[in-house]
Enzyme design. Structure first.
Site, PDB file in Angstrom:
ATOM      1  N   HIS B  99       0.898  -1.128   0.038  1.00  0.00           N
ATOM      2  CA  HIS B  99       0.015   0.016   0.051  1.00  0.00           C
ATOM      3  C   HIS B  99       0.855   1.170  -0.214  1.00  0.00           C
ATOM      4  O   HIS B  99       0.675   2.263  -0.852  1.00  0.00           O
ATOM      5  CB  HIS B  99      -0.999   0.047   1.153  1.00  0.00           C
ATOM      6  CG  HIS B  99      -1.499   1.268   1.428  1.00  0.00           C
ATOM      7  ND1 HIS B  99      -2.563   1.873   0.866  1.00  0.00           N
ATOM      8  CD2 HIS B  99      -1.272   2.291   2.710  1.00  0.00           C
ATOM      9  CE1 HIS B  99      -2.749   2.967   1.347  1.00  0.00           C
ATOM     10  NE2 HIS B  99      -2.166   3.353   2.359  1.00  0.00           N
ATOM     11  N   ASP B 129       7.671  21.427 -25.919  1.00  0.00           N
ATOM     12  CA  ASP B 129       7.640  20.227 -25.332  1.00  0.00           C
ATOM     13  C   ASP B 129       8.657  20.119 -24.224  1.00  0.00           C
ATOM     14  O   ASP B 129       9.370  21.137 -24.036  1.00  0.00           O
ATOM     15  CB  ASP B 129       7.828  19.213 -26.254  1.00  0.00           C
ATOM     16  CG  ASP B 129       7.259  17.701 -26.048  1.00  0.00           C
ATOM     17  OD1 ASP B 129       7.554  17.315 -25.044  1.00  0.00           O
ATOM     18  OD2 ASP B 129       6.437  17.211 -26.850  1.00  0.00           O
ATOM     19  N   TRP B 169       7.444  -0.469   3.917  1.00  0.00           N
ATOM     20  CA  TRP B 169       7.928   0.608   2.687  1.00  0.00           C
ATOM     21  C   TRP B 169       9.498   0.756   3.007  1.00  0.00           C
ATOM     22  O   TRP B 169      10.173   0.953   2.069  1.00  0.00           O
ATOM     23  CB  TRP B 169       7.117   1.456   2.100  1.00  0.00           C
ATOM     24  CG  TRP B 169       7.289   2.845   2.940  1.00  0.00           C
ATOM     25  CD1 TRP B 169       6.989   3.110   4.279  1.00  0.00           C
ATOM     26  CD2 TRP B 169       8.201   4.069   2.661  1.00  0.00           C
ATOM     27  NE1 TRP B 169       7.421   4.277   4.728  1.00  0.00           N
ATOM     28  CE2 TRP B 169       7.875   4.862   3.717  1.00  0.00           C
ATOM     29  CE3 TRP B 169       8.673   4.319   1.462  1.00  0.00           C
ATOM     30  CZ2 TRP B 169       8.548   6.253   3.571  1.00  0.00           C
ATOM     31  CZ3 TRP B 169       9.369   5.644   1.483  1.00  0.00           C
ATOM     32  CH2 TRP B 169       9.206   6.475   2.530  1.00  0.00           C
ATOM     33  N   SER B 199      13.589   6.060 -13.220  1.00  0.00           N
ATOM     34  CA  SER B 199      12.755   6.585 -13.736  1.00  0.00           C
ATOM     35  C   SER B 199      12.589   7.976 -13.519  1.00  0.00           C
ATOM     36  O   SER B 199      12.532   8.890 -14.126  1.00  0.00           O
ATOM     37  CB  SER B 199      11.196   5.874 -13.919  1.00  0.00           C
ATOM     38  OG  SER B 199      10.452   6.704 -13.813  1.00  0.00           O
ATOM     39  N   SER B 200      12.592   8.220 -12.031  1.00  0.00           N
ATOM     40  CA  SER B 200      12.425   9.662 -11.493  1.00  0.00           C
ATOM     41  C   SER B 200      13.689  10.246 -11.831  1.00  0.00           C
ATOM     42  O   SER B 200      13.494  11.613 -12.044  1.00  0.00           O
ATOM     43  CB  SER B 200      12.022   9.658 -10.109  1.00  0.00           C
ATOM     44  OG  SER B 200      10.816   9.082  -9.832  1.00  0.00           O
ATOM     45  N   HIS B 283      13.372  11.332   3.610  1.00  0.00           N
ATOM     46  CA  HIS B 283      13.035  12.455   4.019  1.00  0.00           C
ATOM     47  C   HIS B 283      12.911  13.404   2.909  1.00  0.00           C
ATOM     48  O   HIS B 283      11.712  13.885   2.715  1.00  0.00           O
ATOM     49  CB  HIS B 283      13.688  13.130   5.299  1.00  0.00           C
ATOM     50  CG  HIS B 283      12.604  14.070   6.018  1.00  0.00           C
ATOM     51  ND1 HIS B 283      11.747  13.686   6.568  1.00  0.00           N
ATOM     52  CD2 HIS B 283      12.660  15.553   5.777  1.00  0.00           C
ATOM     53  CE1 HIS B 283      10.813  14.803   6.911  1.00  0.00           C
ATOM     54  NE2 HIS B 283      11.526  15.773   6.533  1.00  0.00           N
ATOM     55  N   HIS B 332      15.476  12.310  12.117  1.00  0.00           N
ATOM     56  CA  HIS B 332      14.427  12.426  13.141  1.00  0.00           C
ATOM     57  C   HIS B 332      13.496  11.166  12.838  1.00  0.00           C
ATOM     58  O   HIS B 332      12.358  11.212  13.791  1.00  0.00           O
ATOM     59  CB  HIS B 332      13.576  13.946  12.842  1.00  0.00           C
ATOM     60  CG  HIS B 332      12.870  13.816  11.711  1.00  0.00           C
ATOM     61  ND1 HIS B 332      12.881  15.143  10.993  1.00  0.00           N
ATOM     62  CD2 HIS B 332      12.309  13.236  10.937  1.00  0.00           C
ATOM     63  CE1 HIS B 332      12.102  15.031   9.918  1.00  0.00           C
ATOM     64  NE2 HIS B 332      11.655  13.811   9.819  1.00  0.00           N
ATOM     65  N   HIS B 333      13.734  10.450  11.810  1.00  0.00           N
ATOM     66  CA  HIS B 333      13.117   9.248  11.826  1.00  0.00           C
ATOM     67  C   HIS B 333      13.680   7.999  12.683  1.00  0.00           C
ATOM     68  O   HIS B 333      13.058   6.817  12.890  1.00  0.00           O
ATOM     69  CB  HIS B 333      12.843   8.807  10.272  1.00  0.00           C
ATOM     70  CG  HIS B 333      12.242   9.758   9.542  1.00  0.00           C
ATOM     71  ND1 HIS B 333      10.784   9.741   9.382  1.00  0.00           N
ATOM     72  CD2 HIS B 333      12.857  10.717   8.833  1.00  0.00           C
ATOM     73  CE1 HIS B 333      10.384  10.624   8.434  1.00  0.00           C
ATOM     74  NE2 HIS B 333      11.495  11.349   8.050  1.00  0.00           N
ATOM     75  N   THR B 358       7.124  26.427   6.218  1.00  0.00           N
ATOM     76  CA  THR B 358       5.932  25.727   6.036  1.00  0.00           C
ATOM     77  C   THR B 358       4.811  26.681   6.555  1.00  0.00           C
ATOM     78  O   THR B 358       3.732  26.930   5.715  1.00  0.00           O
ATOM     79  CB  THR B 358       5.789  24.463   6.869  1.00  0.00           C
ATOM     80  OG1 THR B 358       6.882  23.549   6.563  1.00  0.00           O
ATOM     81  CG2 THR B 358       4.539  23.674   6.360  1.00  0.00           C
ATOM     82  N   LYS B 361       3.883  29.508   3.913  1.00  0.00           N
ATOM     83  CA  LYS B 361       3.331  28.993   2.719  1.00  0.00           C
ATOM     84  C   LYS B 361       1.901  29.099   3.127  1.00  0.00           C
ATOM     85  O   LYS B 361       0.987  29.545   2.491  1.00  0.00           O
ATOM     86  CB  LYS B 361       3.735  27.648   2.449  1.00  0.00           C
ATOM     87  CG  LYS B 361       5.124  27.603   1.868  1.00  0.00           C
ATOM     88  CD  LYS B 361       5.313  26.512   0.797  1.00  0.00           C
ATOM     89  CE  LYS B 361       4.579  26.915  -0.674  1.00  0.00           C
ATOM     90  NZ  LYS B 361       5.261  27.534  -1.390  1.00  0.00           N
ATOM     91  N   ARG B 480       1.878   0.768  15.342  1.00  0.00           N
ATOM     92  CA  ARG B 480       1.628   0.631  13.949  1.00  0.00           C
ATOM     93  C   ARG B 480       1.864  -0.710  13.476  1.00  0.00           C
ATOM     94  O   ARG B 480       2.847  -1.529  13.860  1.00  0.00           O
ATOM     95  CB  ARG B 480       2.271   1.802  13.060  1.00  0.00           C
ATOM     96  CG  ARG B 480       3.867   1.661  12.961  1.00  0.00           C
ATOM     97  CD  ARG B 480       4.380   2.893  12.478  1.00  0.00           C
ATOM     98  NE  ARG B 480       4.141   2.984  10.858  1.00  0.00           N
ATOM     99  CZ  ARG B 480       5.103   3.768  10.121  1.00  0.00           C
ATOM    100  NH1 ARG B 480       5.886   4.270  10.610  1.00  0.00           N
ATOM    101  NH2 ARG B 480       4.853   3.829   8.935  1.00  0.00           N
TER     102      ARG B 480
END
Lengths: 283, 573
Positions: B99, B129, B169, B199-200, B283, B332-333, B358, B361, B480
């Site tokens: 997911h 283009d 993930w 690809s990215s 991140h 921080h993860h 942030t 914005k 989780r």
């Protein structure tokens, strides 16, 4: 394997039931309750401070900001919709306003940072321990080791299936053998893993530390109340990740010693491991 | 201050249409080098994958609706023929892992960058283009191959006797190495991520080259609309972060298959090294998932307020600041991995700093609407919804930035609630804002606006109901990624699942809106949004011809005028 240990667990729990009979009002249930929305009950000074920091500083700030934004949105939609305000303004700058909404959040963050950094240091600078316990995770159970001074034994702590639960035991988060610790002592836990990464977590103590193969991670707590405190493995570790409960029972020094005397006999037979000499890493 | 766009000889030119043979049938799409066709392909992929990812999430919520393991024995039996308890628990892990990967790499990224980026960046900057059209084709088809590899992994052996990769993930070893997942399912995931990354990277190179070199005459960087700006910033994030992921994945692959020990303690390696490398990519990746959304929301808010963006330059610098800081906060993860006190202090500090740009914005969007003449059509509803849910997801991020509190909340449902507020509400709302905004431009048809508003309100109620109670579960300590939970968590999980089902119903409305729009064929016209829609794409017919801006428009105006009263970001010209 599991069946055998569950049987042992059942007999031990019967013994413990008499040893750790709740003194009226003194026992805390340190686990989740239906429909609750807040933190679990705190059982260390650090957890008290953490919950205070969150509930008295962070929570008002974030609710305030969210409500401010929501109120502004509602006001704008009401006041500046195309019926109420057919001619849009062309204003695109306001230096003072832009300065204010850059600096004000920064100031709020500084206010948050002061207690945050103090608390962080309290968590991570470990005082001289009265007792050091070894916690070893593997798929999918915990092993708790006591030092030589306490008898030098260790035992596995396994998930108890629903059908084997005794009245009053919560499902999924009940283990057969709990980690037993004395009240009011600085207890260091040295945490490692034998296979994949797990995480040792006791929310009421305010601790969570990953169990990583090849590392010995440390954390500490000093329990303030007697009772049973629940946690769960907090890092995805495979199919039985949900079934690695952590149960910590906090006893008075006297009850702890009584438990220790009994545990030395019980676990010395089943599992003879010298914790200090045990291999630190089993990759 | 006055600005003029000279359209006297732009590219909707019959003469050229005759010269270029427009390919038809499957050749047009398989071999496509046209940015609009490739954008359409990306959007179709994103919609298909988004629906698959949504089905996975609905099944996950169905399982978690009540304690016990009820749903996944059936799913596992259907998918693998094995309905045992262990197979069910494994399949649950496979589902939440897939997911996440599907939603991140095959829904949000293709929609924002591949879809809207490809479609709109050349139109909005006045380019004919993308700079490298064949590279563009390759970017897309690599992503399809990548998705097929991910699907293969769900049916390949993972843990002994089990199907699929169930380690989340994040792919942390040893869960993803031979110890946790000996079977080839993990290899399929790794190769899938390799291709998605390639690809990215190719796509990013293309966007950077296009935006730097192919802007129409007079379109200076600070006259460029905020959506191309957001794509440019995101392209740099991708270009700089993905090679680090590629390195980590390659080391993991050789650990698994060629007996290296980069992440293997027995050979002197370190599983935490992988986490550092992974989050050094991941991140920035979470900003990759939201920054193009910032751009789309800015376009929509300005259009439907009939007012230029407030503090345009501040908005650009805020995106640059978020992107820059995004590379400096990865650990921080990892506050619970046993990092030193000083390392944790640094990552707390750096993470909190991100709240400042942030905030700029959010306040700038509000100020753009302030004094405007708001038209609450579907794209604007989604954009306003975005501003609110993104704020909620943002402030819980400030809570989690404090390592002292993260110690409690890390890996609980609080974190799940936090990032779904930013992603499943924030990023997805911005995608729907962009989709409903540009759908008439891309297809030439208007959709049923009443139904599109229903889609918004049903989704808004459903997804909030799904994720808000998860904060409470986190405070109560629910970890989780668990397939089952203790009785005490039952109530809020039930509420959350009901919310998810309502959100799922919202998705069905979306599918119907699409079907209805193509069936009824309400002609949109070049600009259905009125005087607020000032960017270049609204000067073209809807849908735009196969080739556009073959002769670039001339953007006129004061070179030193940073004020947004310029065609491109918000003037009525």
């Amino acid at each position: 394997m599991r069946v055998r240990l569950n049987a042992i667990g059942a007999s031990l729990a019967a013994v413990l039931g008499t040893l750790a009979a709740p003194k009226a009002g003194a026992q805390i249930f340190g686990g989740p309750k239906p429909g609750e929305i807040g933190f679990l009950p705190a059982n260390t000074e650090i957890a008290d401070d953490m919950f205070w920091f969150h509930n008295s500083i962070l929570l008002p700030v974030i609710i305030g900001i969210s409500l401010l934004v929501l109120a502004l949105i509602i006001y704008i939609v009401w006041r500046f919709n195309e019926t109420a305000n057919p001619v849009p303004s062309r204003r695109t700058h306001n230096a003072a306003l832009e300065f204010a909404w850059t600096v004000a959040p920064a100031l709020i963050l500084v206010i948050i940072a002061v207690p945050s950094f103090r608390l962080l240091a309290q968590q991570l600078i470990i005082p001289a321990p009265d007792l050091t316990l070894k916690v070893t995770a593997s798929q999918w159970h915990w092993n708790y080791g006591y030092p030589k001074s306490e008898g030098g034994f260790s035992f596995d702590s396994l998930y108890v299936e629903e059908k084997d639960l005794k009245p009053g035991q919560p499902n999924v988060i009940t283990a057969d053998h709990e980690l037993v610790v004395p009240i009011g002592k600085v207890i260091e836990v040295d945490v490692t893993s034998q296979d994949v990464i797990h995480s040792f977590s006791v929310p009421s103590f305010g601790i969570k530390i990953d169990a990583i193969p090849g590392r010995l991670n440390k954390s500490w707590f000093k329990a303030e109340h007697e009772g049973m405190f629940y946690g769960q493995c907090s890092n995805i570790c495979g199919i039985d990740h949900a079934f690695m409960p952590i149960n910590v029972r906090v006893l008075s020094q006297r009850d702890y010693e009584a438990w220790l005397a009994q545990a030395k006999k019980q676990f010395a037979v089943s599992d003879q491991i010298d914790v200090a000499a045990a291999p630190r890493v089993q990759p | 201050m006055a600005s003029v766009t000279d359209f006297s000889h732009h590219g909707v030119d019959a003469h050229h249409e005759h010269e270029h043979h427009i390919p038809t049938g499957w050749r047009r799409y398989l071999y496509s080098t046209n940015h609009k066709d490739i954008g359409t392909l990306y959007l179709i992929l994103a919609i298909i994958c988004g629906l698959i990812g949504t089905v996975l999430s609905i099944l996950i919520r169905a399982e978690l609706m009540s304690p016990g393991v009820q749903v996944f024995p059936w799913i596992s039996a259907i998918m693998t023929g094995d309905g045992s308890a262990d197979a069910a628990k494994n399949m649950y892990n496979v589902f939440f892992s897939s997911h996440a990967l599907i939603m991140i790499f095959f829904m949000v990224m293709p929609a924002m960058m591949g879809g809207f980026g490809n479609w709109m960046v050349p139109l909005m900057i006045g380019a004919p283009d993308m700079a490298f059209p064949r590279l563009n084709n390759m970017s897309f088809w690599l992503l399809v191959a990548s998705f097929l590899l991910l699907m293969c992994s769900m049916f390949a052996e993972g843990s002994p006797g089990m199907h699929g990769f169930g380690g989340g993930w994040v792919l942390y070893p040893p869960m993803s190495s031979q110890v946790g997942t000996p079977g080839p399912a993990a290899d399929f995931v790794i190769l899938s991520m390799h291709l998605a990354g390639a690809s990215s990277i190719l796509g990013s190179i293309n966007f950077i080259a296009t935006i730097f070199n192919m802007r129409a005459p007079g379109m200076t960087m600070f006259r460029m609309p905020l959506f191309p700006w957001s794509v440019l910033v995101t392209a740099f994030l991708l270009l700089l972060s993905l090679p680090v992921l590629a390195g980590a994945l390659t080391m993991l692959l050789t650990d698994r298959n060629f007996h290296t020990t980069f992440f293997e303690p027995a050979g002197g390696g370190d599983p935490i090294l992988f986490q550092h490398l992974f989050w050094f990519f991941a991140h920035p990746e979470v900003y990759i998932l939201i920054i193009p959304g910032f751009g789309m929301v800015s376009q929509v808010v300005a259009t439907f307020s009939k007012k230029p963006i407030f503090g345009y330059v501040g908005m650009v610098y805020a995106m640059l600041a978020i992107a820059f800081l995004g590379f400096a906060v990865w650990a921080h993860h990892m506050f619970t991995t046993g990092m030193s006190l000083n390392a944790q202090r640094y990552f707390v500090f750096a993470t909190m700093v991100i709240a400042v740009p942030t905030g700029v914005k959010v306040f700038s969007w509000l100020a753009t609407m302030w004094g405007g003449s708001l038209s609450l059509r579907p794209p604007m509803l989604w954009a306003i919804g975005f501003v609110f849910v993104f704020t909620v997801g943002g402030v819980t991020g400030v809570v989690l930035a404090n390592a002292a509190i993260d110690r409690y909340l890390h890996d609980t449902y609080y974190v799940v609630a936090h990032f779904h507020y930013v992603m499943s509400l924030g990023a997805v709302f911005s995608i729907f804002a962009g989709f409903y905004y540009w759908f008439p431009k891309m297809t030439g048809y208007l959709y049923d606006e009443r139904l599109a508003k229903w889609h918004f309100w049903v989704s808004f109620v459903g997804i909030n109901l799904a994720f808000f109670p998860q904060h409470f579960l986190g405070f109560q300590g629910m970890p989780r990624r668990v397939v089952d939970y203790t009785e005490a968590y039952a109530f809020w999980n039930m509420v959350s699942s009901i919310g998810a089902f309502i959100g799922g119903a919202g998705t069905l409305i979306f599918v119907y809106v699409l079907y209805d729009a193509f069936k009824v064929k309400r002609v949109a016209g070049a600009n259905p949004w009125g005087p607020g829609a000032t960017t270049l794409e609204w000067q073209l017919p809807s849908p735009p011809p196969f080739h556009t801006w073959e002769e670039p428009p001339h953007i006129l105006g004061d070179e030193h005028d940073h004020a947004p009263a310029i065609v491109g970001h918000g003037s009525a010209a």
